[in-house]
Design an enzyme around this catalytic site. Sequence first.
Site, PDB file in Angstrom:
ATOM      1  CE1 TYR A 150      -2.911  -3.151   0.916  1.00  0.00           C
ATOM      2  CE2 TYR A 150      -4.432  -1.327   1.260  1.00  0.00           C
ATOM      3  CZ  TYR A 150      -4.195  -2.671   1.062  1.00  0.00           C
ATOM      4  OH  TYR A 150      -5.251  -3.545   1.020  1.00  0.00           O
ATOM      5  CE  LYS A 216       0.876 -17.501   1.895  1.00  0.00           C
ATOM      6  NZ  LYS A 216       0.291 -18.768   2.246  1.00  0.00           N
ATOM      7  CG  ASP A 264      -2.330 -19.771   3.782  1.00  0.00           C
ATOM      8  OD1 ASP A 264      -1.711 -19.486   4.819  1.00  0.00           O
ATOM      9  OD2 ASP A 264      -1.889 -20.562   2.933  1.00  0.00           O
ATOM     10  CG  ASP A 288      -7.652  -3.839   3.165  1.00  0.00           C
ATOM     11  OD1 ASP A 288      -8.759  -3.672   3.702  1.00  0.00           O
ATOM     12  OD2 ASP A 288      -7.361  -3.353   2.059  1.00  0.00           O
TER      13      ASP A 288
END
Length: 400
Positions: A150, A216, A264, A288
């Site tokens: 971002y 992640k 995930d 987000d």
Amino acid sequence: MRPGNIGYEDGRLVVPDRPVVAFMPGDGIGPEVWEGARPVLDQAVRTSHGDLRRIEWVELPLGQSALSTHGALLPDSTVAAIRDLRVAIKGPTMTPVGGGHRSLNVTLRQELDLYANVRPVRYFPGVQSPVRHPERLNAVIFRENTEDVYAGIEFERGSEGCAQLRQAILALGCEVSSDAALGVKPISRGGSRRLMRAAFDYALKQGLGRVTMVHKGNIMKATEGAFRNWGYELAREDYADRVVSAADGPVPDGAVLLEDRIADAMFQDLLLEPQLFEVIAAPNLNGDYLSDACAAQVGGLGIAPGANIGAGVALFESTHGTAPDIAGRGIANPGSMMLSGAMLLERLGWSEAAALVVDAFARVLRSGRMTIDLAAGRDGIEVLGTHAFSDAVRDAIRNN
Ligand code: NAD
């Protein structure tokens, strides 16, 4: 400092009894939901503090209306005033997709260095949810707000910047397709640690037992993996015996357990074992996605509040968009704005007024009165417009 302005000393806000607080209604349904929320916030302050305290609201230009009055969607004067006033609340603003101007939210967060996006997620009885036990999810998400993909470092396919960056990447021995667009994902130690510090401090202050970092790092080791490692590092260095990981041994009484989850898997865990999570700390993109998924799990974005916090400055916002499909019809749900306002009252240190808002909002929903977005397709619900719903919450505060 002008009288009425909120001060900041030794890391704490200094709040006068009649603080000047900024509001920006925003675009689309923004003005409607703000008109629904403001009387509720004022009533809560009046009920808890009588004439002693009152918010002196001041409107700042932002969004489409500012374009016509000030020639800019986000006038410099607005950024300067928020910095000066320290506490502000805004409605949604329109962002074009795949071109046009940059998101005003992202710009505001970066200009004001509002590094933590804070999203409490909880279930309100009476609201319909897609899961069997929505009440089991009660968590606060701390999302890093200024870095990650971002940060706005992106180069269109075929641009000069893209060609230069590709050359640099090839020179490092990595492959990049010649027709790729490129974006950069910066995640810094300082940025990660200050976000984590906010999450740890919150957990300790609220007496919560667990902070979960979501990353992640199994794939993006240098960025997301580092985010996780810096969290454990901060806990060891600055929060010894107060924030501990399972590897440190048994958790001392009153201490917070720090753990981490792969992003995930986290989406599954949130559905299967939501009760495990209390405070969640995540880099920008994971945060987000998680924020909206969690909001959906407890009954929708229309009632999820949010805050963007920096050092001495805080901007509260409704988390939904401008809802152009229903704008101007007087049916929008002002709940997200009201609950964001309750977070604002909490920030001022006016906890009693904040609790009045949340409690009254919960009681109105429990009584089966709600706006159409929450009522659609259900029997036995009294559907209220924005204004009537606002009145109902205000009455519930008065009759507390
Ligand atoms: P949206 O949140 O505006 O609308 C999605 C759906 O939810 C629509 O059907 C809408 O009617 C409904 N909805 C949203 N808020 C509601 C409320 N308070 N009461 C009742 N129903 C509500 O999302 P979108 O359509 O993807 O985006 C529209 C515009 O809003 C875009 O320009 C987008 O960039 C912008 N946006 C702004 C923010 C922000 O400023 N914080 C956040 C998200 C989207």
